[in-house]
Design a protein around this motif. Structure first.
Motif, PDB file in Angstrom:
ATOM      1  N   MET A   1       0.820  -1.197   0.000  1.00  0.00           N
ATOM      2  CA  MET A   1       0.000   0.000   0.000  1.00  0.00           C
ATOM      3  C   MET A   1       0.861   1.257   0.000  1.00  0.00           C
ATOM      4  O   MET A   1       0.521   2.243  -0.634  1.00  0.00           O
ATOM      5  N   ARG A   3       3.811   1.631  -1.349  1.00  0.00           N
ATOM      6  CA  ARG A   3       4.341   1.846  -2.708  1.00  0.00           C
ATOM      7  C   ARG A   3       3.295   2.487  -3.614  1.00  0.00           C
ATOM      8  O   ARG A   3       3.605   3.334  -4.429  1.00  0.00           O
ATOM      9  N   ARG A   4       2.077   2.049  -3.466  1.00  0.00           N
ATOM     10  CA  ARG A   4       0.996   2.592  -4.291  1.00  0.00           C
ATOM     11  C   ARG A   4       0.785   4.078  -3.994  1.00  0.00           C
ATOM     12  O   ARG A   4       0.557   4.886  -4.880  1.00  0.00           O
ATOM     13  N   MET A   5       0.884   4.477  -2.732  1.00  0.00           N
ATOM     14  CA  MET A   5       0.701   5.874  -2.363  1.00  0.00           C
ATOM     15  C   MET A   5       1.835   6.743  -2.889  1.00  0.00           C
ATOM     16  O   MET A   5       1.631   7.908  -3.219  1.00  0.00           O
ATOM     17  N   ARG A   6       3.034   6.196  -2.977  1.00  0.00           N
ATOM     18  CA  ARG A   6       4.163   6.966  -3.498  1.00  0.00           C
ATOM     19  C   ARG A   6       4.003   7.267  -4.980  1.00  0.00           C
ATOM     20  O   ARG A   6       4.434   8.305  -5.453  1.00  0.00           O
ATOM     21  N   ARG A   7       3.419   6.346  -5.717  1.00  0.00           N
ATOM     22  CA  ARG A   7       3.248   6.534  -7.165  1.00  0.00           C
ATOM     23  C   ARG A   7       1.991   7.324  -7.509  1.00  0.00           C
ATOM     24  O   ARG A   7       1.884   7.863  -8.593  1.00  0.00           O
ATOM     25  N   ASP A   8       1.080   7.428  -6.598  1.00  0.00           N
ATOM     26  CA  ASP A   8      -0.188   8.114  -6.849  1.00  0.00           C
ATOM     27  C   ASP A   8       0.032   9.627  -6.824  1.00  0.00           C
ATOM     28  O   ASP A   8       0.592  10.172  -5.888  1.00  0.00           O
ATOM     29  N   ASP A   9      -0.398  10.324  -7.880  1.00  0.00           N
ATOM     30  CA  ASP A   9      -0.223  11.781  -7.937  1.00  0.00           C
ATOM     31  C   ASP A   9      -1.540  12.529  -7.737  1.00  0.00           C
ATOM     32  O   ASP A   9      -1.693  13.666  -8.164  1.00  0.00           O
ATOM     33  N   THR A  10      -2.470  11.914  -7.079  1.00  0.00           N
ATOM     34  CA  THR A  10      -3.737  12.563  -6.773  1.00  0.00           C
ATOM     35  C   THR A  10      -3.476  13.738  -5.829  1.00  0.00           C
ATOM     36  O   THR A  10      -2.810  13.618  -4.822  1.00  0.00           O
TER      37      THR A  10
END
Length: 135
Positions: A1, A3-10
């Motif tokens: 999770m 890693r996913r937040m690091r890539r998310d640009d929301t």
């Protein structure tokens, strides 16, 4: 999770907008401050020139030129800025021709409007006109 937040640009657009808005507001306030300074300088220069022409008349006392300049500055600027600008009139001689001249000099400070700093902007204007009637 994580890693996913690091890539998310929301939400990145909001951050970019806020950063650019702050820079644009600072630029806008800077441009407005320069405009206010040049307006005040032009009011003081026009007042000094008018007062020098008035004081150069044959039947007018030179000290009346400083009074007129102060009055015109108070008409053109707000009280806070106008009260910090003082005008003085004097008789003199032109260095080249030796003819009598009337000089009105106005000096003072204009405050910064859009800054929390108390740094004044200096105005120093001088206007000279040939004195009428005397040689």
């Amino acid at each position: 999770m994580l890693r996913r937040m690091r890539r998310d640009d929301t939400g990145a657009a909001v951050v970019d907008f806020v950063m650019m808005s702050v820079l644009l507001l600072m630029l806008l306030f800077g441009v407005l401050q320069v405009a206010v300074y040049f307006y005040a300088r032009n009011v003081v220069a026009a007042s000094a020139a008018d007062a020098a022409r008035y004081a150069a008349a044959e039947s007018v006392d030179v000290a009346a030129g400083a009074t007129r300049a102060d009055h015109l500055v108070h008409e053109g600027l707000d009280e806070a800025d106008a009260s910090s600008i003082h005008c003085h009139a004097a008789l003199g001689r032109d260095g080249t021709s030796g003819l009598p001249i009337t000089t009105v000099r106005c000096t003072g400070h204009v405050r910064l409007l859009f800054s929390p700093l108390a740094m004044p902007l200096t105005i120093d204007v001088r206007s000279s006109v040939l004195k009428e009637g005397r040689r």
